[in-house]
Design a protein around this motif. Sequence first.
Motif, short mmCIF file in Angstrom:
data_model
loop_
_atom_site.label_atom_id
_atom_site.label_comp_id
_atom_site.label_asym_id
_atom_site.label_seq_id
_atom_site.Cartn_x
_atom_site.Cartn_y
_atom_site.Cartn_z
N LEU A 176 37.69 40.77 30.62
CA LEU A 176 37.60 40.31 32.01
C LEU A 176 38.71 40.88 32.88
O LEU A 176 38.71 40.69 34.08
N ALA A 177 39.66 41.56 32.29
CA ALA A 177 40.81 42.08 33.03
C ALA A 177 40.49 43.48 33.58
O ALA A 177 39.72 44.22 33.01
N ASN A 178 41.10 43.81 34.71
CA ASN A 178 40.98 45.12 35.34
C ASN A 178 42.36 45.72 35.49
O ASN A 178 43.37 45.02 35.41
N GLU A 179 42.42 47.02 35.76
CA GLU A 179 43.69 47.69 36.02
C GLU A 179 43.57 48.56 37.25
O GLU A 179 42.52 49.12 37.51
N GLU A 228 44.68 45.19 47.56
CA GLU A 228 45.56 44.03 47.70
C GLU A 228 45.25 43.04 46.59
O GLU A 228 44.11 42.62 46.42
N ILE A 229 46.28 42.67 45.84
CA ILE A 229 46.12 41.77 44.70
C ILE A 229 47.09 40.60 44.87
O ILE A 229 48.26 40.79 45.20
N ALA A 230 46.58 39.39 44.65
CA ALA A 230 47.43 38.20 44.77
C ALA A 230 48.45 38.18 43.64
O ALA A 230 48.21 38.64 42.53
N ARG A 231 49.62 37.62 43.94
CA ARG A 231 50.70 37.50 42.96
C ARG A 231 51.22 36.07 42.98
O ARG A 231 51.31 35.45 44.03
N ASP A 232 51.56 35.56 41.80
CA ASP A 232 52.15 34.22 41.72
C ASP A 232 53.30 34.22 40.72
O ASP A 232 53.69 35.27 40.21
N ASP A 256 57.00 53.50 43.95
CA ASP A 256 56.83 53.81 42.53
C ASP A 256 55.35 53.90 42.18
O ASP A 256 54.51 53.24 42.78
N ARG A 257 55.03 54.70 41.17
CA ARG A 257 53.68 54.72 40.62
C ARG A 257 53.63 53.60 39.58
O ARG A 257 54.46 53.55 38.66
N VAL A 258 52.66 52.69 39.73
CA VAL A 258 52.57 51.51 38.88
C VAL A 258 51.15 51.31 38.38
O VAL A 258 50.19 51.84 38.95
N THR A 259 51.02 50.55 37.32
CA THR A 259 49.73 50.07 36.84
C THR A 259 49.77 48.56 36.90
O THR A 259 50.67 47.93 36.33
N THR A 283 38.32 36.24 39.60
CA THR A 283 37.75 34.95 39.25
C THR A 283 37.02 34.38 40.46
O THR A 283 37.57 34.33 41.55
N ALA A 284 35.80 33.96 40.25
CA ALA A 284 35.03 33.36 41.34
C ALA A 284 35.62 32.00 41.70
O ALA A 284 36.01 31.23 40.82
N THR A 285 35.71 31.72 42.99
CA THR A 285 36.19 30.41 43.44
C THR A 285 35.05 29.53 43.92
O THR A 285 35.18 28.32 43.98
N SER A 286 33.91 30.14 44.28
CA SER A 286 32.73 29.35 44.68
C SER A 286 31.49 30.24 44.64
O SER A 286 31.59 31.46 44.71
N ILE A 287 30.35 29.59 44.52
CA ILE A 287 29.06 30.28 44.57
C ILE A 287 28.17 29.45 45.47
O ILE A 287 28.06 28.23 45.31
#
Length: 92
Positions: free
Chosen positions: A19-22, A45-49, A62-65, A71-75
């Motif tokens: 389920l993970a992406n890069e 844009e990716i959320a960070r916590d 920097d070049r990063v991975t 994850t779905a929050t609603s349908i």
Amino acid sequence: MKRRLMMVAALLLVSPLALANEATGELVELTDTRIVVKKGKKDLEIARDTGTKMTGDVKVGDRVTVGYKMTATSIEPKARKKSKAKSKNKDL
């Protein structure tokens, strides 16, 4: 029996990884709440916590991975459009 148990254990360990992406590219922005990576011509844009793991000293430019999950929050169901073929048959 042991073989089946090993297969099930392997599948359970691998399934979260499926389920993970890069995203790999230039780091455009890094804040406490978001990461922006330039991937090709687009900015991703990716959320960070607080649970986001960072290794090393990462700086803008920097070049990063970045590993991330979607994850779905609603349908919510939407009304279906009527088919034109059905409406033509009504007129005949």
